[in-house]
Design a protein around this motif. Sequence first.
Motif: not given
Length: 87
Positions: A12-23
């Motif tokens: 439901s939150t792809p931007k947050l998932s992408l941010r977590r992945f990059f972190i």
Amino acid sequence: MKFKNTMYRLGSTPKLSLRRFFIGIVLFAISAGLIIFGYLHLALLQLPGLILLPIALYFAIYGYLGIFANRFSQILKDREKLNQDLF
């Protein structure tokens, strides 16, 4: 049904998932750098690298799982639309 709800919740939150992945990727690089630098110069620097490594992997895996869930939930939505149109 539970699987589908889990996919929708994780995706439901792809931007947050992408941010977590990059972190997670950045933390992994820092961790690997500490381990390598500790191997070459000061052995005590390997410990923070080894402690940081599981945290980095957790963030990267959780972020990637969210990205995957977003893509997969889009496929499920498209498939539901297709099935509704046919019948």
